[in-house]
Motif scaffolding. Structure first.
Motif, PDB file in Angstrom:
ATOM      1  N   SER A 135      -1.964   3.439   3.921  1.00 44.34           N
ATOM      2  CA  SER A 135      -1.290   2.285   3.311  1.00 44.34           C
ATOM      3  C   SER A 135      -2.145   1.029   3.401  1.00 44.34           C
ATOM      4  CB  SER A 135       0.062   2.047   3.989  1.00 44.34           C
ATOM      5  OG  SER A 135       0.934   3.125   3.759  1.00 44.34           O
ATOM      6  N   LEU A 136      -2.776   0.807   4.573  1.00 45.97           N
ATOM      7  CA  LEU A 136      -3.582  -0.401   4.722  1.00 45.97           C
ATOM      8  C   LEU A 136      -4.820  -0.340   3.829  1.00 45.97           C
ATOM      9  CD1 LEU A 136      -4.166  -3.116   5.976  1.00 45.97           C
ATOM     10  CD2 LEU A 136      -5.231  -1.952   7.920  1.00 45.97           C
TER      11      LEU A 136
ATOM     12  N   GLY B  47       0.140  -7.703  -5.428  1.00 46.51           N
ATOM     13  CA  GLY B  47      -0.556  -6.506  -5.872  1.00 46.51           C
ATOM     14  C   GLY B  47      -0.099  -5.271  -5.138  1.00 46.51           C
ATOM     15  N   LEU B  48      -0.378  -4.121  -5.739  1.00 51.49           N
ATOM     16  CA  LEU B  48      -0.008  -2.813  -5.195  1.00 51.49           C
ATOM     17  C   LEU B  48      -1.143  -1.848  -5.511  1.00 51.49           C
ATOM     18  CD1 LEU B  48       3.406  -1.014  -5.628  1.00 51.49           C
ATOM     19  CD2 LEU B  48       1.305   0.155  -6.256  1.00 51.49           C
ATOM     20  N   SER B  49      -1.407  -0.946  -4.583  1.00 50.55           N
ATOM     21  CA  SER B  49      -2.365   0.112  -4.849  1.00 50.55           C
ATOM     22  C   SER B  49      -1.954   1.363  -4.077  1.00 50.55           C
ATOM     23  CB  SER B  49      -3.779  -0.320  -4.475  1.00 50.55           C
ATOM     24  OG  SER B  49      -4.722   0.595  -4.993  1.00 50.55           O
ATOM     25  N   ILE B  50      -2.645   2.467  -4.347  1.00 54.83           N
ATOM     26  CA  ILE B  50      -2.209   3.772  -3.854  1.00 54.83           C
ATOM     27  C   ILE B  50      -3.377   4.511  -3.223  1.00 54.83           C
ATOM     28  CG2 ILE B  50      -1.101   5.960  -4.472  1.00 54.83           C
ATOM     29  CD1 ILE B  50      -0.255   4.470  -7.136  1.00 54.83           C
ATOM     30  N   SER B  51      -3.147   5.064  -2.050  1.00 55.18           N
ATOM     31  CA  SER B  51      -4.059   6.001  -1.400  1.00 55.18           C
ATOM     32  C   SER B  51      -3.392   7.369  -1.429  1.00 55.18           C
ATOM     33  CB  SER B  51      -4.327   5.555   0.045  1.00 55.18           C
ATOM     34  OG  SER B  51      -5.035   6.530   0.764  1.00 55.18           O
TER      35      SER B  51
ATOM     36  N   GLY C  87       0.842  -1.189   0.000  1.00 53.20           N
ATOM     37  CA  GLY C  87       0.000   0.000   0.000  1.00 53.20           C
ATOM     38  C   GLY C  87       0.876   1.237   0.000  1.00 53.20           C
ATOM     39  N   LEU C  88       0.765   2.044  -1.046  1.00 56.63           N
ATOM     40  CA  LEU C  88       1.521   3.294  -1.160  1.00 56.63           C
ATOM     41  C   LEU C  88       0.603   4.431  -0.727  1.00 56.63           C
ATOM     42  CD1 LEU C  88       4.292   4.382  -2.213  1.00 56.63           C
ATOM     43  CD2 LEU C  88       3.162   4.742  -4.421  1.00 56.63           C
ATOM     44  N   ASP C  89       1.080   5.271   0.178  1.00 60.74           N
ATOM     45  CA  ASP C  89       0.281   6.368   0.720  1.00 60.74           C
ATOM     46  C   ASP C  89       0.982   7.683   0.417  1.00 60.74           C
ATOM     47  OD1 ASP C  89      -1.414   8.020   2.140  1.00 60.74           O
ATOM     48  OD2 ASP C  89      -0.631   7.464   4.102  1.00 60.74           O
ATOM     49  N   SER C  90       0.404   8.464  -0.492  1.00 58.93           N
ATOM     50  CA  SER C  90       0.983   9.754  -0.887  1.00 58.93           C
ATOM     51  C   SER C  90       0.217  10.856  -0.176  1.00 58.93           C
ATOM     52  CB  SER C  90       0.891   9.933  -2.410  1.00 58.93           C
ATOM     53  OG  SER C  90       1.424  11.171  -2.799  1.00 58.93           O
TER      54      SER C  90
END
Length: 497
Positions: free
Chosen positions: A433-434, A74-78, A6-9
């Motif tokens: 991230s979660l 897998g990867l996703s972004i918040s 989980g990528l958190d920008s």
């Protein structure tokens, strides 16, 4: 075991966290997010620097764990919502990104308000209209940077841009784009009539295809994989507006008698509903991660970021001693000081152009009084939003609070005493991230739904109950705070007299 990133920008940090399929955090990495302030009211991000931050945190994350990249499914972004991150017609960076706290379009928004445009668009968008919205920024570019405006090829938000750099695919994610004012809430898609109302109809073709949070958006390219250490072909999913990510992790849902409070740079109060209800007040409705549900929220950049700003004045060596600050505030009588702080350093929730400031400061006030006033002012700003949201969610009896401020027991007790509501602090450190990792899990079929994933993770929480003896005291000071802000507003409105 399968693993997910989980990528958190966010506004302060870029973070990447690795979770197993049960939501256990295996490792985390972060770097400070840099902003560019060329002029007063301008808040920008260098797009290559933003991408370098993402690459850096993912590389650091992978080096901090023995988990094989073969097992990362897998990867996703918040990410922060609103703002604009533009590609030109050749899919190259057009200019710096402009983030949601930017206010360069203030005069444009004031003109739109004078022309009653917010009233015209609300039945179509279910959105308010302010300076950080993409439509406001795009209109400013048309008027002040016509060369850039003519070269706009794709209009993205932060997570859309990062997803593009990972995969080479251009898309706009639903929970974020549904709150852009490009999006017609009645038709569920872009609306050229809206763009014409804003005078930016020329960019309609630059609006990307819309994808859902858990929808497969593309795969990590070979070049990116070689650069950061991920496996080429790792699936990348749509992602989330960070307000939605936090709501998911807080545990609020359409049947709960609770609301989500976010105490970060932004003050956000959110609730979940399965229907749009016609009320006099114009609530912001965005698409939620669950089909057929909406996230309804009130927000402004008036929260704990105002406290962090004072670190150079009230801290030491660039940091606060939080334990000492808590002890200082705890030693004071609750809400007894005549000192007020209006937390509008980054924007206001009571009118355009209002500024921050202390009122009532005198020689006998100490550092403790200053910190207490800042904490109270932040809570009062949150309470403005809560008062509005309670009309939409009258049965709400508790607040599920997330953000860095939750680490302060004194501050959380102040919140409980002011609102008269139970305060629950979910035991999740990295909600952004979660939340992103969770939609990747659903997209990768680790779980059939968000609800199933949350149920499997069994999140605990800490509770603060209100002290009824302090409620009236806080409410009295809150009413005085509202009077003070009304005076500030009148002063600002007559500054040119």
């Amino acid at each position: 075991m399968n693993y997910f990133i989980g990528l958190d920008s966010g506004g302060t940090f870029m973070k990447a966290a690795l979770f197993d399929g049960l939501g256990h955090q295996i490792a985390i990495a972060k770097v400070s997010a840099q902003v560019v302030n060329k002029q007063q009211g301008w808040v920008e991000r260098d797009l290559d620097a933003l991408w370098n931050d993402a690459k850096t945190v993912i590389s650091k994350l992978l080096s901090a764990t023995d988990v094989s990249v073969e097992d990362i499914k897998g990867l996703s972004i918040s990410a922060q919502g609103k703002g604009v991150y533009l590609l030109d017609k050749d899919q190259k960076n057009l200019r710096n990104g402009i983030i949601s706290s930017d206010s360069r379009s203030l005069d444009i928004v004031k003109k739109w308000q004078a022309d009653a445009l917010p009233e015209t668009i609300y039945p179509m968008t279910l959105q308010t209209l302010w300076t950080g919205h993409p439509v406001s920024i795009i209109r400013w570019l048309k008027e002040h940077e016509p060369e850039n405006y003519s070269q706009i090829g794709s209009i993205l938000m932060a997570h859309d841009y990062l997803r593009f750099r990972l995969t080479g695919e251009v898309n706009a994610e639903l929970t974020n784009i549904s709150e852009s004012n490009f999006f017609n809430a009645n038709t569920g898609g872009y609306d050229p009539e809206l763009l014409a109302l804003f005078g930016i109809e020329e960019v309609f073709s630059a609006l990307p295809p819309i994808i859902k949070p858990d929808q497969l958006a593309g795969y990590v390219t070979s070049d990116v994989a070689n650069e950061i250490g991920l496996k080429a072909g790792t699936p990348v999913f749509g992602g989330l507006f960070d307000v939605v990510s936090t709501a998911i992790c807080s545990g609020v849902d359409a049947n709960a008698n609770s609301l989500n409070y976010v105490m970060g740079t932004w003050a956000v109060t959110s609730g979940i509903a399965d229907a749009i209800t016609a009320l006099d007040y114009r609530y912001v409705y965005g698409h939620y991660v669950v089909d057929g549900q909406y996230i309804i929220h009130e927000a402004s950049p008036t929260s704990a970021g105002n406290y962090e700003w004072f670190v150079d004045y009230l801290g030491e060596n660039g940091e606060f001693n939080h334990q000492e600050n808590e002890e200082l505030v705890a030693a004071l009588e609750p809400a007894s000081s005549e000192l007020f702080f209006v937390p509008f350093l980054y924007g206001s929730n009571m009118g355009l152009g209002l500024k921050a400031g202390f009122y009532g400061l005198q020689a006998h006030h100490t550092k403790a009084h200053l910190i207490q006033a800042i904490w109270e002012g932040v809570l009062f700003c949150h309470n403005v939003h809560l008062d509005r949201m309670r009309a939409r969610f009258p049965d709400a009896a508790s607040l599920r609070v997330t953000g860095g401020s939750t680490g302060s027991k004194v501050w959380m007790q102040m919140l409980a005493d002011l609102t008269g509501m139970s305060i629950d602090i979910p035991s999740i450190e990295e909600t952004g991230s979660l939340g992103a990792a969770l939609v990747a899990m659903v997209g990768a079929k680790e779980y059939p739904s968000i609800e199933a994933g949350l149920a499997a993770m069994k999140v605990d929480s800490q509770r603060f109950e209100p002290n009824s003896a302090h409620y009236d005291q806080y409410q009295r000071k809150y009413r005085r705070y509202l009077q003070l802000v009304a005076f500030f507003k009148e002063f600002e409105e007559h500054k040119d007299d």
